[in-house]
Design a protein around this motif. Structure first.
Motif, PDB file in Angstrom:
ATOM      1  N   LYS A 141      56.872  27.774  18.448  1.00  0.00           N
ATOM      2  CA  LYS A 141      56.562  28.975  19.222  1.00  0.00           C
ATOM      3  C   LYS A 141      57.813  29.729  19.654  1.00  0.00           C
ATOM      4  CE  LYS A 141      52.099  27.340  20.933  1.00  0.00           C
ATOM      5  NZ  LYS A 141      51.255  27.068  22.133  1.00  0.00           N
ATOM      6  N   GLU A 142      58.973  29.110  19.531  1.00  0.00           N
ATOM      7  CA  GLU A 142      60.224  29.757  19.919  1.00  0.00           C
ATOM      8  C   GLU A 142      61.009  30.127  18.667  1.00  0.00           C
ATOM      9  OE1 GLU A 142      61.620  28.136  24.202  1.00  0.00           O
ATOM     10  OE2 GLU A 142      61.886  26.731  22.559  1.00  0.00           O
ATOM     11  N   ARG A 143      61.400  31.393  18.576  1.00  0.00           N
ATOM     12  CA  ARG A 143      62.202  31.858  17.452  1.00  0.00           C
ATOM     13  C   ARG A 143      62.854  33.189  17.854  1.00  0.00           C
ATOM     14  NH1 ARG A 143      59.373  30.673  13.551  1.00  0.00           N
ATOM     15  NH2 ARG A 143      57.370  30.151  14.496  1.00  0.00           N
ATOM     16  N   THR A 144      63.667  33.736  16.959  1.00  0.00           N
ATOM     17  CA  THR A 144      64.317  35.014  17.224  1.00  0.00           C
ATOM     18  C   THR A 144      63.871  36.050  16.198  1.00  0.00           C
ATOM     19  OG1 THR A 144      66.279  34.338  15.968  1.00  0.00           O
ATOM     20  CG2 THR A 144      66.328  34.038  18.378  1.00  0.00           C
ATOM     21  N   PHE A 145      64.205  37.286  16.502  1.00  0.00           N
ATOM     22  CA  PHE A 145      63.841  38.442  15.682  1.00  0.00           C
ATOM     23  C   PHE A 145      65.118  39.072  15.143  1.00  0.00           C
ATOM     24  CE2 PHE A 145      63.058  43.069  15.395  1.00  0.00           C
ATOM     25  CZ  PHE A 145      61.943  43.093  14.572  1.00  0.00           C
ATOM     26  N   ALA A 146      65.035  39.718  13.982  1.00  0.00           N
ATOM     27  CA  ALA A 146      66.161  40.484  13.444  1.00  0.00           C
ATOM     28  C   ALA A 146      65.672  41.856  13.013  1.00  0.00           C
ATOM     29  CB  ALA A 146      66.796  39.764  12.261  1.00  0.00           C
ATOM     30  N   PHE A 147      66.351  42.903  13.488  1.00  0.00           N
ATOM     31  CA  PHE A 147      65.968  44.278  13.170  1.00  0.00           C
ATOM     32  C   PHE A 147      66.282  44.598  11.705  1.00  0.00           C
ATOM     33  CE2 PHE A 147      66.927  44.347  17.728  1.00  0.00           C
ATOM     34  CZ  PHE A 147      65.818  44.989  18.236  1.00  0.00           C
ATOM     35  N   PRO A 148      65.297  44.942  10.882  1.00  0.00           N
ATOM     36  CA  PRO A 148      65.599  45.378   9.520  1.00  0.00           C
ATOM     37  C   PRO A 148      66.493  46.610   9.531  1.00  0.00           C
ATOM     38  CG  PRO A 148      63.269  44.845   9.714  1.00  0.00           C
ATOM     39  CD  PRO A 148      63.830  44.839  11.110  1.00  0.00           C
ATOM     40  N   CYS A 149      67.584  46.536   8.785  1.00  0.00           N
ATOM     41  CA  CYS A 149      68.561  47.644   8.704  1.00  0.00           C
ATOM     42  C   CYS A 149      69.194  47.955  10.059  1.00  0.00           C
ATOM     43  CB  CYS A 149      67.922  48.904   8.128  1.00  0.00           C
ATOM     44  SG  CYS A 149      67.245  48.695   6.468  1.00  0.00           S
ATOM     45  N   GLY A 150      68.929  47.149  11.064  1.00  0.00           N
ATOM     46  CA  GLY A 150      69.448  47.412  12.404  1.00  0.00           C
ATOM     47  C   GLY A 150      68.729  48.525  13.128  1.00  0.00           C
ATOM     48  N   ASP A 151      67.605  49.005  12.581  1.00  0.00           N
ATOM     49  CA  ASP A 151      66.872  50.129  13.176  1.00  0.00           C
ATOM     50  C   ASP A 151      65.991  49.631  14.315  1.00  0.00           C
ATOM     51  OD1 ASP A 151      68.073  51.680  11.259  1.00  0.00           O
ATOM     52  OD2 ASP A 151      66.337  51.664   9.912  1.00  0.00           O
ATOM     53  N   MET A 152      66.124  50.280  15.473  1.00  0.00           N
ATOM     54  CA  MET A 152      65.492  49.767  16.681  1.00  0.00           C
ATOM     55  C   MET A 152      64.446  50.700  17.288  1.00  0.00           C
ATOM     56  SD  MET A 152      69.054  48.422  18.426  1.00  0.00           S
ATOM     57  CE  MET A 152      68.249  47.608  19.784  1.00  0.00           C
ATOM     58  N   LYS A 153      64.363  51.942  16.775  1.00  0.00           N
ATOM     59  CA  LYS A 153      63.486  52.932  17.416  1.00  0.00           C
ATOM     60  C   LYS A 153      62.515  53.573  16.433  1.00  0.00           C
ATOM     61  CE  LYS A 153      65.452  55.739  20.420  1.00  0.00           C
ATOM     62  NZ  LYS A 153      66.380  56.732  20.983  1.00  0.00           N
ATOM     63  N   ILE A 154      61.343  53.895  16.953  1.00  0.00           N
ATOM     64  CA  ILE A 154      60.392  54.763  16.265  1.00  0.00           C
ATOM     65  C   ILE A 154      60.265  55.997  17.155  1.00  0.00           C
ATOM     66  CG2 ILE A 154      58.022  55.050  15.487  1.00  0.00           C
ATOM     67  CD1 ILE A 154      57.920  52.015  15.104  1.00  0.00           C
ATOM     68  N   GLY A 155      60.815  57.115  16.685  1.00  0.00           N
ATOM     69  CA  GLY A 155      60.918  58.276  17.571  1.00  0.00           C
ATOM     70  C   GLY A 155      61.849  57.942  18.718  1.00  0.00           C
ATOM     71  N   ASP A 156      61.339  58.025  19.930  1.00  0.00           N
ATOM     72  CA  ASP A 156      62.141  57.710  21.118  1.00  0.00           C
ATOM     73  C   ASP A 156      61.805  56.331  21.693  1.00  0.00           C
ATOM     74  OD1 ASP A 156      63.424  60.205  21.059  1.00  0.00           O
ATOM     75  OD2 ASP A 156      61.792  61.152  22.176  1.00  0.00           O
ATOM     76  N   THR A 157      60.989  55.574  20.999  1.00  0.00           N
ATOM     77  CA  THR A 157      60.495  54.311  21.536  1.00  0.00           C
ATOM     78  C   THR A 157      61.222  53.117  20.922  1.00  0.00           C
ATOM     79  OG1 THR A 157      58.290  55.255  21.854  1.00  0.00           O
ATOM     80  CG2 THR A 157      58.458  52.849  21.851  1.00  0.00           C
ATOM     81  N   TYR A 158      61.756  52.248  21.783  1.00  0.00           N
ATOM     82  CA  TYR A 158      62.315  50.974  21.344  1.00  0.00           C
ATOM     83  C   TYR A 158      61.146  50.005  21.162  1.00  0.00           C
ATOM     84  CZ  TYR A 158      67.039  52.575  22.428  1.00  0.00           C
ATOM     85  OH  TYR A 158      68.232  53.253  22.437  1.00  0.00           O
ATOM     86  N   PHE A 159      60.685  49.871  19.929  1.00  0.00           N
ATOM     87  CA  PHE A 159      59.463  49.100  19.681  1.00  0.00           C
ATOM     88  C   PHE A 159      59.602  47.634  20.045  1.00  0.00           C
ATOM     89  CE2 PHE A 159      61.839  49.232  15.686  1.00  0.00           C
ATOM     90  CZ  PHE A 159      61.888  47.908  15.305  1.00  0.00           C
ATOM     91  N   TYR A 160      60.835  47.106  19.992  1.00  0.00           N
ATOM     92  CA  TYR A 160      61.033  45.694  20.318  1.00  0.00           C
ATOM     93  C   TYR A 160      60.700  45.386  21.777  1.00  0.00           C
ATOM     94  CZ  TYR A 160      63.289  41.164  21.013  1.00  0.00           C
ATOM     95  OH  TYR A 160      63.543  39.850  21.343  1.00  0.00           O
ATOM     96  N   ASP A 161      60.817  46.393  22.638  1.00  0.00           N
ATOM     97  CA  ASP A 161      60.490  46.189  24.060  1.00  0.00           C
ATOM     98  C   ASP A 161      59.057  45.686  24.238  1.00  0.00           C
ATOM     99  OD1 ASP A 161      62.995  46.954  24.821  1.00  0.00           O
ATOM    100  OD2 ASP A 161      62.424  48.974  25.479  1.00  0.00           O
ATOM    101  N   LEU A 162      58.184  46.007  23.305  1.00  0.00           N
ATOM    102  CA  LEU A 162      56.779  45.637  23.416  1.00  0.00           C
ATOM    103  C   LEU A 162      56.493  44.231  22.900  1.00  0.00           C
ATOM    104  CD1 LEU A 162      55.202  49.025  22.262  1.00  0.00           C
ATOM    105  CD2 LEU A 162      55.642  48.240  24.599  1.00  0.00           C
ATOM    106  N   VAL A 163      57.488  43.604  22.275  1.00  0.00           N
ATOM    107  CA  VAL A 163      57.291  42.242  21.759  1.00  0.00           C
ATOM    108  C   VAL A 163      58.381  41.277  22.223  1.00  0.00           C
ATOM    109  CG1 VAL A 163      56.029  42.981  19.695  1.00  0.00           C
ATOM    110  CG2 VAL A 163      58.528  42.798  19.619  1.00  0.00           C
ATOM    111  N   LYS A 164      59.316  41.738  23.036  1.00  0.00           N
ATOM    112  CA  LYS A 164      60.469  40.908  23.382  1.00  0.00           C
ATOM    113  C   LYS A 164      60.100  39.619  24.091  1.00  0.00           C
ATOM    114  CE  LYS A 164      61.566  43.445  27.658  1.00  0.00           C
ATOM    115  NZ  LYS A 164      62.606  44.285  28.330  1.00  0.00           N
ATOM    116  N   ASP A 165      58.960  39.596  24.774  1.00  0.00           N
ATOM    117  CA  ASP A 165      58.548  38.366  25.458  1.00  0.00           C
ATOM    118  C   ASP A 165      58.115  37.286  24.471  1.00  0.00           C
ATOM    119  OD1 ASP A 165      59.067  39.511  27.901  1.00  0.00           O
ATOM    120  OD2 ASP A 165      56.986  40.092  28.289  1.00  0.00           O
ATOM    121  N   ASP A 166      57.947  37.659  23.204  1.00  0.00           N
ATOM    122  CA  ASP A 166      57.550  36.701  22.171  1.00  0.00           C
ATOM    123  C   ASP A 166      58.749  36.017  21.516  1.00  0.00           C
ATOM    124  OD1 ASP A 166      54.929  37.478  22.627  1.00  0.00           O
ATOM    125  OD2 ASP A 166      54.884  38.901  20.963  1.00  0.00           O
ATOM    126  N   PHE A 167      59.958  36.419  21.914  1.00  0.00           N
ATOM    127  CA  PHE A 167      61.157  35.916  21.250  1.00  0.00           C
ATOM    128  C   PHE A 167      62.221  35.462  22.247  1.00  0.00           C
ATOM    129  CE2 PHE A 167      59.252  39.034  18.362  1.00  0.00           C
ATOM    130  CZ  PHE A 167      59.181  38.290  17.180  1.00  0.00           C
TER     131      PHE A 167
END
Length: 266
Positions: A141-167
């Protein structure tokens, strides 16, 4: 004479305390001078066929960022499961490896994997689906995430903020040395490698050690299978160096280092 003896005694005690404190400060990575994380992106066959056997030979652990939809995952689940049982981390590199195709030089990004055309909910759902797949493979259940191409945003939204509690953390692509207390676990720095020699990589480790920092290596191909490639020979030399310095350098998975950093920051 007695006063002089006391002065020498106090000076010796002060020097001992200074050296002890300084030694502790320079060994703040799980009791060692530096931490090194070996990460490998995109779930390549060569990771299973060459890299993991190399790591196992030297009793070193790596983090492998898997793309959920990759045939190299779907067709080789048993091999990835065996790797996880040996202590290697299976990290989340999303289901479809979406990159922002609207950026200059990104003509190679296929339409179905163009992050700029994604909705935030689609990105979140694909990340969560990949986590479910990885759990089915390794039961962890514990693991880390890696941003493909280092891209972190969709428009103005940091999408990882919505899943960061999972990592435990997320690996980015910025190549900088950071002190333990200053590490941003939502964008962990990493040093990408392509046509790099062992000597160059060793110098990067020595610089991290000098700065009291750590280093995350970002590999793709090792001996082929990807345009971003490091030769098998140079990669082996790096592992040999790390093995020789195992008393001074902590080599661990990204999830273990991220958890350690979080513990020390709190």
């Amino acid at each position: 004479m007695l006063f002089k003896n006391f002065k020498h005694l106090f000076a010796s005690i002060a020097l001992f305390i200074f050296c002890a404190v300084n030694a502790q400060q320079t060994k703040n990575w799980n009791g060692k001078k530096c931490a090194v994380v070996l990460t490998y992106d995109d779930a390549l066959n060569i990771h299973l066929d060459k890299v993991i056997p190399m790591l196992d030979k030297y009793n070193l652990k790596g983090t492998f960022y898997l793309i959920g939809s990759s045939p190299n995952v779907v067709n080789r689940i048993d091999d990835w499961r065996k790797a996880a049982k040996k202590g290697h981390e299976l990290g989340n590199h999303t289901f479809n490896h979406p990159c922002d195709g609207s950026m200059t030089g990104r003509e190679w990004v296929p339409a179905e994997a163009d992050l700029s055309k994604y909705t935030v909910s689609r990105a979140v759902n694909e990340i969560k689906a990949t986590n479910a797949l990885l759990y089915a493979i390794d039961g962890k259940k514990e693991r880390t995430f890696a941003f493909p191409c280092g891209d972190m945003k969709i428009g103005d939204t940091y999408f990882y903020d919505l899943v960061k509690d999972d990592f435990a953390g997320a690996r980015g692509v910025n190549s900088t040395y950071v002190k333990l207390q200053d590490v941003n676990l939502n964008n962990i720095t990493a040093f990408g490698q392509s046509d790099t020699t062992a000597a160059q990589m060793i110098r990067q480790i020595e610089e991290a050690e000098k700065q009291g920092s750590f280093i995350v290596f970002l590999f793709h191909g090792v001996g082929g299978e990807h345009p971003l490639n490091v030769s098998e020979e140079e990669h082996t030399k790096l592992l040999e160096y790390l093995k020789k310095r195992e008393k001074e350098i902590w080599v661990a998975t990204m999830v273990d280092v991220a958890k350690y950093i979080r513990e020390k920051q709190n």
